[in-house]
Scaffold this motif. Sequence first.
Motif, PDB file in Angstrom:
ATOM      1  N   SER A   1       3.486  12.438 -13.854  1.00 13.29           N
ATOM      2  CA  SER A   1       2.942  11.159 -13.371  1.00 13.29           C
ATOM      3  C   SER A   1       4.000  10.075 -13.556  1.00 13.29           C
ATOM      4  N   ARG A   2       4.195   9.278 -12.509  1.00 16.49           N
ATOM      5  CA  ARG A   2       5.224   8.242 -12.561  1.00 16.49           C
ATOM      6  C   ARG A   2       4.853   7.108 -11.619  1.00 16.49           C
ATOM      7  N   ARG A   3       4.809   5.896 -12.157  1.00 22.39           N
ATOM      8  CA  ARG A   3       4.559   4.726 -11.320  1.00 22.39           C
ATOM      9  C   ARG A   3       5.821   4.400 -10.526  1.00 22.39           C
ATOM     10  N   ILE A   4       5.672   4.347  -9.220  1.00 22.09           N
ATOM     11  CA  ILE A   4       6.828   4.128  -8.352  1.00 22.09           C
ATOM     12  C   ILE A   4       6.462   3.008  -7.377  1.00 22.09           C
ATOM     13  N   PRO A   5       6.720   1.762  -7.749  1.00 18.99           N
ATOM     14  CA  PRO A   5       6.288   0.623  -6.914  1.00 18.99           C
ATOM     15  C   PRO A   5       6.803   0.686  -5.481  1.00 18.99           C
ATOM     16  N   GLU A   6       8.067   1.116  -5.289  1.00 21.44           N
ATOM     17  CA  GLU A   6       8.597   1.152  -3.921  1.00 21.44           C
ATOM     18  C   GLU A   6       7.884   2.194  -3.072  1.00 21.44           C
ATOM     19  N   LEU A   7       7.365   3.245  -3.718  1.00 24.87           N
ATOM     20  CA  LEU A   7       6.597   4.250  -2.981  1.00 24.87           C
ATOM     21  C   LEU A   7       5.254   3.675  -2.544  1.00 24.87           C
ATOM     22  N   VAL A   8       4.653   2.872  -3.406  1.00 24.84           N
ATOM     23  CA  VAL A   8       3.401   2.197  -3.050  1.00 24.84           C
ATOM     24  C   VAL A   8       3.639   1.258  -1.866  1.00 24.84           C
ATOM     25  N   GLU A   9       4.759   0.538  -1.887  1.00 23.12           N
ATOM     26  CA  GLU A   9       5.093  -0.369  -0.784  1.00 23.12           C
ATOM     27  C   GLU A   9       5.290   0.396   0.526  1.00 23.12           C
ATOM     28  N   GLU A  10       5.806   1.625   0.428  1.00 22.51           N
ATOM     29  CA  GLU A  10       5.998   2.451   1.614  1.00 22.51           C
ATOM     30  C   GLU A  10       4.675   3.030   2.109  1.00 22.51           C
ATOM     31  N   GLY A  11       3.877   3.586   1.183  1.00 21.70           N
ATOM     32  CA  GLY A  11       2.726   4.390   1.556  1.00 21.70           C
ATOM     33  C   GLY A  11       1.448   3.645   1.862  1.00 21.70           C
ATOM     34  N   LEU A  12       1.145   2.582   1.102  1.00 21.69           N
ATOM     35  CA  LEU A  12      -0.133   1.887   1.287  1.00 21.69           C
ATOM     36  C   LEU A  12      -0.316   1.317   2.696  1.00 21.69           C
ATOM     37  N   PRO A  13       0.685   0.645   3.258  1.00 21.43           N
ATOM     38  CA  PRO A  13       0.489   0.119   4.617  1.00 21.43           C
ATOM     39  C   PRO A  13       0.187   1.203   5.644  1.00 21.43           C
ATOM     40  N   LEU A  14       0.826   2.378   5.501  1.00 23.60           N
ATOM     41  CA  LEU A  14       0.574   3.467   6.444  1.00 23.60           C
ATOM     42  C   LEU A  14      -0.843   3.993   6.297  1.00 23.60           C
ATOM     43  N   LEU A  15      -1.295   4.202   5.073  1.00 24.66           N
ATOM     44  CA  LEU A  15      -2.645   4.717   4.849  1.00 24.66           C
ATOM     45  C   LEU A  15      -3.698   3.728   5.345  1.00 24.66           C
ATOM     46  N   LYS A  16      -3.433   2.443   5.160  1.00 23.15           N
ATOM     47  CA  LYS A  16      -4.354   1.416   5.674  1.00 23.15           C
ATOM     48  C   LYS A  16      -4.354   1.401   7.197  1.00 23.15           C
ATOM     49  N   ALA A  17      -3.173   1.515   7.776  1.00 19.33           N
ATOM     50  CA  ALA A  17      -3.080   1.503   9.235  1.00 19.33           C
ATOM     51  C   ALA A  17      -3.803   2.691   9.852  1.00 19.33           C
ATOM     52  N   LEU A  18      -3.801   3.822   9.146  1.00 19.80           N
ATOM     53  CA  LEU A  18      -4.492   5.015   9.633  1.00 19.80           C
ATOM     54  C   LEU A  18      -5.987   4.980   9.332  1.00 19.80           C
ATOM     55  N   ASN A  19      -6.423   3.956   8.576  1.00 22.29           N
ATOM     56  CA  ASN A  19      -7.833   3.836   8.184  1.00 22.29           C
ATOM     57  C   ASN A  19      -8.290   5.090   7.445  1.00 22.29           C
ATOM     58  N   LEU A  20      -7.462   5.532   6.493  1.00 19.37           N
ATOM     59  CA  LEU A  20      -7.704   6.790   5.799  1.00 19.37           C
ATOM     60  C   LEU A  20      -8.662   6.579   4.624  1.00 19.37           C
ATOM     61  N   LYS A  21      -9.926   6.374   4.942  1.00 19.90           N
ATOM     62  CA  LYS A  21     -10.945   6.206   3.904  1.00 19.90           C
ATOM     63  C   LYS A  21     -11.183   7.530   3.198  1.00 19.90           C
ATOM     64  N   GLY A  22     -11.729   7.460   1.969  1.00 17.88           N
ATOM     65  CA  GLY A  22     -11.876   8.668   1.158  1.00 17.88           C
ATOM     66  C   GLY A  22     -10.567   8.989   0.472  1.00 17.88           C
TER      67      GLY A  22
END
Length: 392
Positions: A244-265
């Motif tokens: 387990s590792r907190r990776i802020p730049e990965l969050v910056e990369e991944g969250l917008p894509l998951l939101k754009a895809l409306n990936l609920k659940g």
Amino acid sequence: MMFIHPAVVLDLSANGVGIIHTLARKGIDVYAFDTEGPYSKGKSRLARCAVCPCPLTQEEELLSFLIQTSESLDHKPVLYAGADDYVVFISKYRRELSSYYLFLYPDHSTIMDLLDKKRTYELAVQHHVPTAKTFFIEDEQQLDEAIAQLEFPCILKPVFGHEFRKHVNKKAIHIENADMLKEVYPAYRAFGELIIQEIIPGDNQCFYKIATFFDENMRLLALFTLQKNHQFPVQFGTGAHIVSRRIPELVEEGLPLLKALNLKGIGMIEYKKDPRDGRYKLIEINPRFWLTHSLTGASGVDFAYFYYLHLTGHHPAPSLQQTDGVQWIYLVRYFLTFLEKRKNGGMSVKDFLDGFRGKKVFALLALDDPMPFIRSTLSHLKNAWKKNRRSE
């Protein structure tokens, strides 16, 4: 806390067993089902396990089986799926199943897009997400055109991995040169559409994942990032040792894509960080629980439990901070990875033993539920022995 809703888990691989362990140890009644082969290897004493019809070839029978299972219970169960076949089935029959089960998925079209590597690549391009250089081949002329642009070695991958692996137990095929590609392409094409991709350089530690749990209104309830240390098989495998590792730049990369895809659940993106340019290149997106999800519980962000709490109306507060440095170990795969890497000096005995230092959670090893670990270990060792015999 009293839990009146049981859980039904479809999958008895290590993924499903991880869900069983998480929920059963919280005091939740768990029922777990899979087809004959996985059932015989994954049966758990912490759940009431049984064989169920196949989601690929017995859809009507499986639907009736699940409806009857729910009707036999006092309260509506939470439905979990640990494999793509079950995700597709649940999504396809969501209208019928929603009267009997609690679950949360994105739109069916989104699920099918994410299981289709060709469509996933198109979505990545659409959203300006870096990926490996990829070629789609429809005929021999396109194969020749791709070969002219490829750098070897490269990899051959199925467009629909969950269907391809029913025939060929490989995530990808390593291609050494153009002659090999021309030779093997027709044989593998018989089992489904294929893509050809460049190999992004870097070892196992260049693989990262971001996982999310969004509610019905796309409010973020859980967030987790991890780094892979080892996988088995070493070249194109699944997790053997993860941290387990907190990776802020990965969050910056991944969250917008998951939101754009409306990936609920539940959603998860796997990336490989390219040492040539330092960019995270998308590997795949999964709309389900992933193999190493049990690491989240040991790291303070328990995805399987949060999923249950939310769907049963307990309204858990968002959990977006994780504990770093917790290790997830699939013991037999980690051992086999060590044997493979030791041959070329990539891993010493000290390196292997150091992998057990600090806080850790095991994929299957459990004193209160020993049989999944024993069966999986024997199966892996038997397969490794057969492979060595064939190569002698």
